[in-house]
Design an enzyme around this catalytic site. Structure first.
Site, PDB file in Angstrom:
ATOM      1  N   LYS A  77      -6.674  -1.076 -11.528  1.00 45.22           N
ATOM      2  CA  LYS A  77      -6.075  -1.920 -10.507  1.00 45.22           C
ATOM      3  C   LYS A  77      -6.762  -3.282 -10.464  1.00 45.22           C
ATOM      4  CE  LYS A  77      -4.941  -1.710  -5.550  1.00 45.22           C
ATOM      5  NZ  LYS A  77      -5.015  -0.851  -4.335  1.00 45.22           N
ATOM      6  N   SER A 151      -0.697  -0.447  -2.345  1.00 47.66           N
ATOM      7  CA  SER A 151      -0.919  -1.599  -3.188  1.00 47.66           C
ATOM      8  C   SER A 151      -1.281  -1.252  -4.632  1.00 47.66           C
ATOM      9  CB  SER A 151      -2.022  -2.474  -2.585  1.00 47.66           C
ATOM     10  OG  SER A 151      -3.264  -1.767  -2.542  1.00 47.66           O
ATOM     11  N   SER A 175      -2.850   3.141  -0.037  1.00 45.73           N
ATOM     12  CA  SER A 175      -2.498   2.399  -1.251  1.00 45.73           C
ATOM     13  C   SER A 175      -2.550   3.192  -2.545  1.00 45.73           C
ATOM     14  CB  SER A 175      -3.397   1.163  -1.380  1.00 45.73           C
ATOM     15  OG  SER A 175      -3.059   0.222  -0.393  1.00 45.73           O
TER      16      SER A 175
END
Length: 446
Positions: A77, A151, A175
């Protein structure tokens, strides 16, 4: 010819250790899939093709037999440092400066033999449950008209599309679990302090945790063991657990739609038939949970945005940070979080695991949410993902587990929650659900 795309991390690592395939061959196949499909999916902000192949070759100088993730391609990420790559956090306001060192979780993955093939797209500053912005849009590989979630949306999309078998993400208000639920993946948000955090400026007051995204429980267990630097073997014998099932939204005024309530109840029925003590029971969520969640959500963004040029932030992010600035001082005391833990602890003293829907409804359409107003984003996010925030506020472990399908054919999912230190128990229950109700691993994009 054997193909390694679509195989699990466990299978790939075993084959590399046994020298049935080289790390380069595995990585090259996954890079080819990224090149073929990521233009449609939008999982990656940047792909490290040459660097990844070079690092795959370097693995041959190590003792492959000692590497639990030998030759496994992983995605990271884009809010965690990867040596030699910029960490943009989904924003035009962040510096385009290569990181000098790996984040500790990335370093642990590499030490275990994994190869980082790229950094994945996130919403700006990882604020929202939809992933789009100046660096790209991550779509759900099962339904490209829908967002992958956020996210950790790019990481989830990469795994669901078969571009990597594992991805590293993090979870400050859901997330990991939100995109995993959208994309048919297993995700584990560990409890506080189990896996090193070091996310942004203070981990959203200690609420944000790093964790795995995988296609199987076995792979999630393997990656979690590496990230936590501890062995997490499955139990030798079946363990009977007390499981509460609740389909009530923790946030007042938000309704959970029928496909998700059905999934939770069907999962509960299967676990009951397997011998667990399962009964309906709602946690005593306080009336102030909605306002507390909003205060912590916005305050975390206010802190992360402090050093950035507001003119280079999207309007929704600027407003989110501005709202949060008034809450930072109060949030830092941790009073509400401690009150929530005290309120919910008796419930988890009585129940080993809480089973809930993972989401309230299917994910929003994949559109330019970063160009829309703040309130519209808040309402869209809250309407579909109210189930996750309480467990970041408490700091307790929680998982998203695929279960069934939506009317559209996209995956549905349930959430498992446990008391502190119950990661192994959650993985065990998730593994039983996987056996009782098998799911398809990756979306077909051909």
């Amino acid at each position: 010819m054997t193909t390694w795309v679509g195989r699990t991390a466990t299978e790939i690592a075993a084959a590399v250790r046994e020298q049935r395939v080289t790390p380069r061959e595995v990585v090259a196949e996954h890079l080819a899939r990224i090149e073929r499909f990521d233009g449609r999916v939008g999982a990656f902000r940047t792909v490290r093709a040459d660097a990844a192949l070079a690092e795959a070759d370097e693995l041959l100088s190590r003792d492959l037999g000692q590497l639990p993730l030998a030759g496994v391609p992983v995605a990271v990420k884009d809010n965690l440092a990867v040596r030699g790559e910029a960490n943009r956090n989904g924003s035009a306001a962040t510096p385009d400066t290569p990181a000098g060192e790996d984040h500790v979780t990335v370093a642990r993955l590499r030490a275990a033999g994994a190869v980082v093939v790229g950094l994945t797209n996130v919403p700006e500053l990882c604020v929202f449950g939809t992933t789009e912005g100046v660096h790209g849009t991550a779509r759900n590989p099962w339904d490209l008209s829908r967002t992958a979630g956020g996210s950790s949306g790019g990481s989830a999309a990469a795994v669901a599309a078969g571009m990597v078998p594992l991805a590293l993400g993090n979870d400050g208000m859901g997330s990991l679990r939100i995109p995993a639920a959208n994309c048919g993946l297993v995700a584990l948000k560990p409890g506080h302090g189990v896996v090193p955090a070091g996310i942004g400026h203070g981990d959203w007051f200690g609420m944000s945790e790093n964790g795995p995204l995988a296609t199987t429980v076995e792979d999630a267990r393997l990656m979690f063991s590496v990230l936590a630097d501890t062995e997490q073997p499955p139990p030798a014998e079946p363990v009977t657990r007390s499981i509460a099932v609740s389909v009530r939204s923790p946030l007042a005024g938000v309704r959970v739609t029928r496909p998700y309530t059905i999934a939770a109840r069907q999962a509960a029925a299967l676990l009951s038939e397997a011998g667990h003590r399962v009964r309906p029971a709602n946690p005593p969520y306080p009336a102030w949970l909605s306002t507390t969640s909003l205060a912590h959500w916005t305050a975390g963004t206010a802190v992360d945005a402090e050093d950035l040029d507001p003119r280079r932030l999207a309007r929704r992010t600027r407003v989110h940070a501005a709202v949060g600035r008034r809450f930072v001082t109060g949030v830092r005391t941790g009073v509400r979080r401690e009150q929530l833990r005290a309120r919910l602890a008796p419930f988890f003293a009585e129940h080993d695991v809480l089973l809930t829907p993972a989401l309230a409804r299917r994910s929003p359409a994949s559109v330019a949410w970063h160009e829309r107003g703040w309130l519209r984003n808040i309402l869209a996010n809250t309407a579909y993902s109210p189930m996750t925030p309480p467990w970041n506020l408490t700091g307790w472990p929680a998982m998203a587990v695929p279960f069934g399908t939506l009317p559209s054919g996209a995956p549905c999912a349930v959430q498992l929650v446990g008391r502190p230190g119950s990661e192994a128990a959650l993985l065990d229950v998730a593994g039983q659900l996987e056996v009782l109700n098998p799911w398809r691993r990756t979306a077909r994009l051909d």
